[in-house]
Enzyme design. Structure first.
Site, mmCIF file in Angstrom:
data_model
loop_
_atom_site.group_PDB
_atom_site.id
_atom_site.type_symbol
_atom_site.label_atom_id
_atom_site.label_comp_id
_atom_site.label_asym_id
_atom_site.label_seq_id
_atom_site.Cartn_x
_atom_site.Cartn_y
_atom_site.Cartn_z
ATOM 1 N N HIS A 30 0.632 -1.331 0.350
ATOM 2 C CA HIS A 30 -0.107 -0.332 0.211
ATOM 3 C C HIS A 30 0.814 1.311 0.034
ATOM 4 O O HIS A 30 1.800 0.993 0.992
ATOM 5 C CB HIS A 30 -0.435 -0.067 1.592
ATOM 6 C CG HIS A 30 -2.277 0.760 0.753
ATOM 7 N ND1 HIS A 30 -2.213 2.117 1.545
ATOM 8 C CD2 HIS A 30 -3.767 0.426 0.840
ATOM 9 C CE1 HIS A 30 -2.848 2.860 0.893
ATOM 10 N NE2 HIS A 30 -4.221 1.679 0.378
ATOM 11 N N ASP A 85 -7.979 -5.365 0.140
ATOM 12 C CA ASP A 85 -8.333 -6.067 -0.428
ATOM 13 C C ASP A 85 -8.015 -7.726 -0.722
ATOM 14 O O ASP A 85 -8.673 -8.471 -1.254
ATOM 15 C CB ASP A 85 -7.700 -5.729 -2.024
ATOM 16 C CG ASP A 85 -8.309 -4.580 -2.651
ATOM 17 O OD1 ASP A 85 -9.915 -4.198 -2.679
ATOM 18 O OD2 ASP A 85 -7.595 -3.488 -3.458
HETATM 19 N N1 ACO Z 1 4.147 -7.780 -4.476
HETATM 20 C C1 ACO Z 1 5.541 -7.518 -5.152
HETATM 21 N N2 ACO Z 1 6.183 -6.882 -4.960
HETATM 22 C C2 ACO Z 1 5.754 -5.271 -4.563
HETATM 23 C C3 ACO Z 1 3.989 -5.422 -4.480
HETATM 24 C C4 ACO Z 1 3.247 -6.618 -4.643
HETATM 25 N N3 ACO Z 1 1.689 -6.568 -4.072
HETATM 26 N N4 ACO Z 1 3.631 -4.211 -4.473
HETATM 27 C C5 ACO Z 1 5.080 -3.318 -4.461
HETATM 28 N N5 ACO Z 1 5.870 -4.787 -4.357
HETATM 29 C C6 ACO Z 1 7.798 -3.795 -4.771
HETATM 30 C C7 ACO Z 1 7.585 -3.389 -5.856
HETATM 31 O O1 ACO Z 1 7.617 -3.467 -7.188
HETATM 32 C C8 ACO Z 1 8.375 -2.292 -5.146
HETATM 33 O O2 ACO Z 1 9.725 -2.746 -5.378
HETATM 34 P P1 ACO Z 1 11.174 -2.564 -6.046
HETATM 35 O O3 ACO Z 1 12.076 -1.575 -4.553
HETATM 36 O O4 ACO Z 1 12.307 -3.518 -5.724
HETATM 37 O O5 ACO Z 1 11.451 -1.359 -6.575
HETATM 38 C C9 ACO Z 1 8.836 -2.237 -3.695
HETATM 39 O O6 ACO Z 1 7.581 -3.460 -3.592
HETATM 40 C C10 ACO Z 1 7.526 -0.474 -3.576
HETATM 41 O O7 ACO Z 1 6.603 -0.530 -4.568
HETATM 42 P P2 ACO Z 1 6.069 0.554 -5.431
HETATM 43 O O8 ACO Z 1 5.445 0.582 -7.118
HETATM 44 O O9 ACO Z 1 6.691 1.506 -5.665
HETATM 45 O O10 ACO Z 1 4.604 0.463 -4.385
HETATM 46 P P3 ACO Z 1 3.634 2.119 -4.476
HETATM 47 O O11 ACO Z 1 3.536 3.048 -3.224
HETATM 48 O O12 ACO Z 1 3.700 2.664 -5.518
HETATM 49 O O13 ACO Z 1 2.547 0.838 -4.692
HETATM 50 C C11 ACO Z 1 1.042 -0.802 -5.156
HETATM 51 C C12 ACO Z 1 1.833 0.810 -3.733
HETATM 52 C C13 ACO Z 1 -0.255 0.128 -6.014
HETATM 53 C C14 ACO Z 1 -0.483 -1.042 -4.202
HETATM 54 C C15 ACO Z 1 1.609 -1.871 -4.825
HETATM 55 O O14 ACO Z 1 2.031 -2.237 -3.385
HETATM 56 C C16 ACO Z 1 0.898 -2.869 -5.622
HETATM 57 O O15 ACO Z 1 0.857 -2.740 -7.087
HETATM 58 N N6 ACO Z 1 0.487 -3.877 -4.706
HETATM 59 C C17 ACO Z 1 -0.981 -5.219 -5.880
HETATM 60 C C18 ACO Z 1 -1.971 -3.928 -6.119
HETATM 61 C C19 ACO Z 1 -2.630 -3.759 -5.002
HETATM 62 O O16 ACO Z 1 -2.480 -4.567 -3.995
HETATM 63 N N7 ACO Z 1 -3.689 -3.163 -4.990
HETATM 64 C C20 ACO Z 1 -4.682 -2.581 -3.630
HETATM 65 C C21 ACO Z 1 -3.424 -1.000 -3.514
HETATM 66 S S1 ACO Z 1 -5.418 -0.884 -1.550
HETATM 67 C C22 ACO Z 1 -6.765 -0.154 -3.093
HETATM 68 O O17 ACO Z 1 -6.806 0.344 -3.716
HETATM 69 C C23 ACO Z 1 -7.484 -0.090 -1.804
#
Ligand code: ACO
Length: 435
Positions: free
Chosen positions: A306, A363
């Site tokens: 998140h 979620d």
């Molecule tokens: N699975 C694996 N790796 C992940 C995940 C994940 N779900 N989420 C983040 N990471 C990793 C990224 O690859 C990144 O790795 P790095 O440091 O090696 O580059 C690091 O964690 C940081 O990730 P970001 O993408 O910068 O995090 P951001 O804050 O931009 O994104 C998000 C947050 C979109 C929720 C992301 O965690 C994600 O895609 N999660 C899966 C989708 C999801 O569950 N969305 C619901 C969000 S809650 C809502 O909307 C109600």
């Protein structure tokens, strides 16, 4: 403690005031940055940008705190109905009995759709995505029921808020009925908001559906937990559209579209897809988690991570217990819940997820609850949209009520071609393929 932040540009110091919120959050007010220095800030994805001063929802992502108008989410999930939570968000305080009765009556009056609006459902292909129908129909409400779309006085706004909250639920159920080829079901005045939705979804003319208290309670909690989440993607969209002076329905319709994306509200469907994929492919939860760590695999662990919560998502904690509770009470077993538990355990024990502070989000368990209630998978994001509607309305109102509000218009740092000569058509070479 200094009241100013100093920024040095080309050797010249500039001071900008520090603003402190009611929970002690600090921000640098850079509203005069460009006019005084000629530079702008660059914050792709807005992770460091406070886009507004807002009095609606407080989140402390490190401590896992979520409060609507100061009231902890745990208390609301336990004690409050979705509708009184909506009133709390929109008007800033829990309603007294008279206010509650008045709004209940308004919701009841506003629940049906205009007769001609029902014809719209025939125009959508039977396999249209419910979110496409939801956003289009919300936008259409203004054309039928509220010719006065400039909602500037309080009674008109209250009526419009009631229309939106009541109708968005009727639209969702009607779209489902239309999709499965059953007649649309009219709302009943004697049922509460959640029971009425379940009635419109699952009753048929020859067999009324009676929601059990357990199912109604679980759905109420789902909606309360989704009702607002400060400046998330869809809410920021609503605020952006509202800042142009656009009406409530148009702004919320835009919010529905923003919510649709798999990284936002679409994640609750993606979680179930992921759990089904693990079940059907025979992959172990551990190897799926391993795959999600590999950037090149294109796989992310859906329902994990998140932007704001870097410790735990308080909504996920409540929903995990609620999912267990509901399945026990309705005596349903769901193998996906077992897979979800294994995925969660594997990820929480893994350095990759621990180091990046990736925890289950709202979620991760909400889909299990929706499945147990009987909501079809492609309606999951619509359920999120119904829940988020009060938050969107509250934010629209906050933008609308702010006399100092300017249209939202971010700047950019341009990185495209510099001055480029116009080339006559016969002399142009196709460069696109080589890009
Ligand atoms: N699975 C694996 N790796 C992940 C995940 C994940 N779900 N989420 C983040 N990471 C990793 C990224 O690859 C990144 O790795 P790095 O440091 O090696 O580059 C690091 O964690 C940081 O990730 P970001 O993408 O910068 O995090 P951001 O804050 O931009 O994104 C998000 C947050 C979109 C929720 C992301 O965690 C994600 O895609 N999660 C899966 C989708 C999801 O569950 N969305 C619901 C969000 S809650 C809502 O909307 C109600």
């Amino acid at each position: 403690m200094t009241d100013y932040a100093t920024i040095t540009i080309d050797g010249v110091e500039h001071q900008f005031p520090l603003v402190t919120g009611s929970e002690g959050e600090r921000a640098i007010d850079i509203s005069t940055l460009r006019s005084t220095t000629g530079v702008v800030t660059l914050d792709d994805g807005y992770a460091n940008t406070g886009a507004a001063q807002s009095a609606i929802t407080f989140i402390d992502g490190d401590k896992g705190i979520l409060r609507y108008r100061g009231v902890p989410i745990e208390d609301l999930a336990k004690h409050s109905s979705f509708i009184e939570t909506a009133e709390l968000l929109i008007w800033g305080e829990l309603p007294d009995p008279a206010q509650r009765d008045r709004f209940r009556q308004m919701l009841s009056d506003q629940a049906p759709l205009h007769r001609d609006m029902r014809k719209h459902f025939d125009g959508f292909p039977s396999d249209a995505h419910p979110m496409a129908i939801q956003s289009a129909m919300i936008n259409a409400i203004q054309a039928y029921d509220l010719p006065e779309i400039h909602i500037s006085d309080d009674p008109t706004f209250e009526r419009a808020a009631a229309a939106l909250i009541a109708k968005t639920r009727t639209i969702a159920a009607a779209a489902y009925k239309s999709h499965i080829g059953q007649p649309m079901v009219y709302p009943r005045h004697d049922l509460n908001y959640v029971e009425n939705f379940l009635h419109m979804m699952f009753s048929v003319p020859y067999r009324p559906y009676e929601a059990t208290p357990e199912v109604a309670h679980a759905l109420n909690m789902f909606l309360v937990l989704h009702a607002d989440h400060e400046q998330n993607c869809s809410t920021s969209t609503v605020r952006m559209v509202a800042s142009s002076g656009a009406n409530l329905f148009t702004a919320v319709s835009a919010g529905v579209n923003a919510l649709w994306g798999p990284l936002h509200g679409g994640a609750n469907m993606a979680v179930i897809d992921m759990l089904e994929d693990i079940r059907d492919s025979g992959t172990s939860p551990q190897s799926y988690v391993d795959k999600a760590k590999d950037r090149n695999s294109g796989v992310r662990l859906m329902g994990f991570g998140h932007r704001v919560y870097r410790n735990f998502d308080p909504r996920a904690k409540i929903l995990k217990e609620a999912a267990d509770d509901l399945l026990n009470k309705v005596k349903v077993t769901d193998p996906l819940l077992d897979i979800a538990r294994e995925v969660e355990a594997a990820a929480l024990a893994d350095d990759y997820f621990v180091e990046r502070k990736l925890y289950p989000n709202v979620d991760f368990y909400s889909g299990i609850i929706l499945r147990a209630i009987g909501i079809p998978l492609d309606m999951f994001t619509v359920m999120f949209a119904i829940g988020r509607t009060p938050g969107w309305i509250a934010h629209w109102k906050e933008v609308h009520d702010n006399a100092a509000q300017r249209i939202h218009r971010p700047r950019q740092v341009y990185v495209g071609p510099t001055l480029t000569e116009w080339v006559p058509r016969p002399d142009r070479k196709d460069k696109r393929k080589k890009r």
